[in-house]
Design a protein around this motif. Structure first.
Motif, PDB file in Angstrom:
ATOM      1  N   ALA A 108       0.840  -1.202   0.000  1.00 52.06           N
ATOM      2  CA  ALA A 108       0.000   0.000   0.000  1.00 52.06           C
ATOM      3  C   ALA A 108       0.875   1.252   0.000  1.00 52.06           C
ATOM      4  CB  ALA A 108      -0.926   0.004   1.215  1.00 52.06           C
ATOM      5  N   GLY A 109       1.923   1.252   0.818  1.00 50.55           N
ATOM      6  CA  GLY A 109       2.836   2.380   0.838  1.00 50.55           C
ATOM      7  C   GLY A 109       3.593   2.517  -0.467  1.00 50.55           C
ATOM      8  N   GLU A 110       3.954   1.385  -1.058  1.00 47.03           N
ATOM      9  CA  GLU A 110       4.674   1.428  -2.331  1.00 47.03           C
ATOM     10  C   GLU A 110       3.795   2.015  -3.436  1.00 47.03           C
ATOM     11  OE1 GLU A 110       7.503  -1.277  -5.223  1.00 47.03           O
ATOM     12  OE2 GLU A 110       6.453  -2.241  -3.563  1.00 47.03           O
ATOM     13  N   LYS A 111       2.530   1.633  -3.450  1.00 40.36           N
ATOM     14  CA  LYS A 111       1.614   2.174  -4.458  1.00 40.36           C
ATOM     15  C   LYS A 111       1.505   3.689  -4.323  1.00 40.36           C
ATOM     16  CE  LYS A 111      -3.151   1.835  -6.167  1.00 40.36           C
ATOM     17  NZ  LYS A 111      -4.478   1.199  -5.966  1.00 40.36           N
ATOM     18  N   ALA A 112       1.430   4.178  -3.088  1.00 39.97           N
ATOM     19  CA  ALA A 112       1.330   5.624  -2.867  1.00 39.97           C
ATOM     20  C   ALA A 112       2.585   6.340  -3.352  1.00 39.97           C
ATOM     21  CB  ALA A 112       1.095   5.908  -1.383  1.00 39.97           C
ATOM     22  N   LEU A 113       3.753   5.763  -3.089  1.00 39.26           N
ATOM     23  CA  LEU A 113       4.987   6.396  -3.542  1.00 39.26           C
ATOM     24  C   LEU A 113       5.139   6.320  -5.060  1.00 39.26           C
ATOM     25  CD1 LEU A 113       7.719   5.497  -0.885  1.00 39.26           C
ATOM     26  CD2 LEU A 113       6.660   7.711  -1.333  1.00 39.26           C
ATOM     27  N   GLU A 114       4.683   5.226  -5.663  1.00 37.15           N
ATOM     28  CA  GLU A 114       4.705   5.132  -7.123  1.00 37.15           C
ATOM     29  C   GLU A 114       3.908   6.275  -7.741  1.00 37.15           C
ATOM     30  OE1 GLU A 114       3.086   1.350  -8.072  1.00 37.15           O
ATOM     31  OE2 GLU A 114       4.907   0.224  -7.581  1.00 37.15           O
ATOM     32  N   GLU A 115       2.721   6.523  -7.184  1.00 37.64           N
ATOM     33  CA  GLU A 115       1.867   7.585  -7.718  1.00 37.64           C
ATOM     34  C   GLU A 115       2.475   8.963  -7.454  1.00 37.64           C
ATOM     35  OE1 GLU A 115      -1.764   6.752  -5.714  1.00 37.64           O
ATOM     36  OE2 GLU A 115      -2.307   5.077  -7.020  1.00 37.64           O
ATOM     37  N   ALA A 116       2.983   9.172  -6.245  1.00 38.64           N
ATOM     38  CA  ALA A 116       3.546  10.475  -5.892  1.00 38.64           C
ATOM     39  C   ALA A 116       4.806  10.783  -6.696  1.00 38.64           C
ATOM     40  CB  ALA A 116       3.858  10.521  -4.399  1.00 38.64           C
ATOM     41  N   MET A 117       5.522   9.741  -7.091  1.00 38.89           N
ATOM     42  CA  MET A 117       6.794   9.908  -7.791  1.00 38.89           C
ATOM     43  C   MET A 117       6.654   9.735  -9.304  1.00 38.89           C
ATOM     44  SD  MET A 117       9.560  10.484  -5.914  1.00 38.89           S
ATOM     45  CE  MET A 117      10.891   9.564  -6.683  1.00 38.89           C
TER      46      MET A 117
END
Length: 386
Positions: A108-117
């Motif tokens: 879940a955290g990785e998905k958020a960072l993928e989107e933010a980055m």
């Protein structure tokens, strides 16, 4: 045990990115033992104790975290490596390091960072693990990173096979210290990858049962599991159901480990050097075809019944929101970051966003929740789902 001719040899290592001045007081450790010890002593490794494995920020003491999972992977990896005559230290080091790049709250955290980055090259946990150990974790006065061996970084980069498309973090390290990304890695790296599969396939079942997300009737829908459980019942008819289920997990791990050893040994029969492993056109360490089919069915089952369980999805969305909000906050007001991170913040993009992502990715679950509460005055309720 006698080493196989295709095992990685620490005495023949391709070296480290930065030359090291040995003072003669470092003891008898091999190059791969040094890698393992540098990982164990790293801050990034210690943080795994409070990062999500299956359940977000678990309140119970009995659920696995990224740290306990990594230790279990290393135990399985060493067993397989020893039986195949591989270098156990390199295998163990790769197992211990394989999840270091995971941000708080797991996928879940990785998905958020993928989107933010997305505007700054994206985010990939495997590449970030290499970035963490080769660039961010810097305890030495004369060089950046942990300065791990070429074989260690190669194994981290390619444990799932040759890399066709690099993200920016991996490309940065590869430019400075080329890792031959188009070739297969050592057998030690391949063993680390399958040890990870064995560990989470079975231990996630154990945690799912403990949390009440899975039950015995669910497991019996898979013939593979049902057959194993009936054998356990016949052998231990008088023990409690809980003990029988724990024995089921142990027996499955043993079955998978033996299958990998036998199948891999057959695949490498006749090979006389590690160059043949790297030059192969396929994965050599892994499950036999029949067990590989069963393992794929098991993974699908776990996604359907555990990882994509409604409660899991709801909690994951709250966790994703925490990471996304932290990224926005640090972009808008970088002074909310700790002083040492704020003082080193680049002024230009994409470096600024990558620096912020580095900070967030290193957080534990609870630290991320605390930071969200500190900045926004509150954090989502119910972020621990067990």
């Amino acid at each position: 045990m006698h080493k196989a001719p295709y095992a990685a040899d620490p005495a023949s290592s391709r070296g480290r990115e930065f030359a090291e001045d040995r003072d003669g007081a470092r003891g008898p450790r091999s190059e791969f033992q040094r890698d393992r010890d540098r990982i164990i002593h790293s801050i990034a490794f210690r943080r795994l104790r409070s990062k999500t494995q299956v359940f977000v920020a678990p309140d119970g003491d009995h659920y696995r975290t990224r740290l306990t999972h990594s230790i279990e992977v290393a135990q399985i990896g060493r067993v397989i490596a020893r039986e195949l005559g591989l270098d156990e230290d390199l295998t163990e080091a790769l197992c211990l390091a394989h999840d270091i790049g995971h941000p708080p709250f797991g996928h879940a955290g990785e998905k958020a960072l993928e989107e933010a980055m997305s505007h700054a090259g994206g985010y990939d946990h495997n590449a970030h693990g290499i970035r963490t150990l080769a660039r961010l974790e810097s305890p030495y006065p004369d060089r950046v990173g942990l300065n791990l061996t070429w074989e260690m970084l190669e194994g981290m980069a390619k444990h799932n096979g040759p890399v066709a498309t690099q993200n920016w973090a991996l490309a940065e390290v590869d430019r400075a210290f080329p890792l031959e990304l188009g070739k297969w890695p050592s057998l030690e790296a391949q063993v680390a990858a399958v040890a990870d599969d064995i560990a989470y396939d079975n231990h996630d079942i154990d945690d799912g049962l403990r949390a009440g997300f899975l039950d015995l009737d669910d497991l019996m829908e898979l013939d593979f599991l049902a057959d194993q459980f009936r054998k356990v019942e016949r052998r231990f008819p008088h023990v409690t159901r809980d003990i029988q289920l724990r024995e089921l997990i142990r027996s499955q791990i043993g079955l998978m480990v033996n299958d990998v050893i036998n199948h891999t040994r057959a695949n490498v029969s006749g090979m006389g050097e590690i160059a043949q492993i790297r030059g192969a056109d396929r994965q050599l360490a892994g499950f036999s075809p029949d067990l590989a089919d069963e393992e794929r069915r098991l993974k699908k089952f776990m996604y359907d019944r555990l990882y994509y369980h409604a409660e899991q999805i709801a909690t994951a969305e709250k966790a994703r929101d925490v990471v996304a909000r932290l990224f926005v906050a640090y972009q808008q007001d970088p002074s909310t970051m700790p002083d040492d991170w704020f003082e080193r913040l680049p002024t230009r993009e994409p470096e600024k966003s990558r620096h912020i992502a580095d900070f967030i990715a290193g957080m534990t679950d609870r630290f991320a929740i605390d930071q969200c509460r500190k900045i926004y005055g509150r954090a989502p309720e119910g972020l621990s789902n067990v």
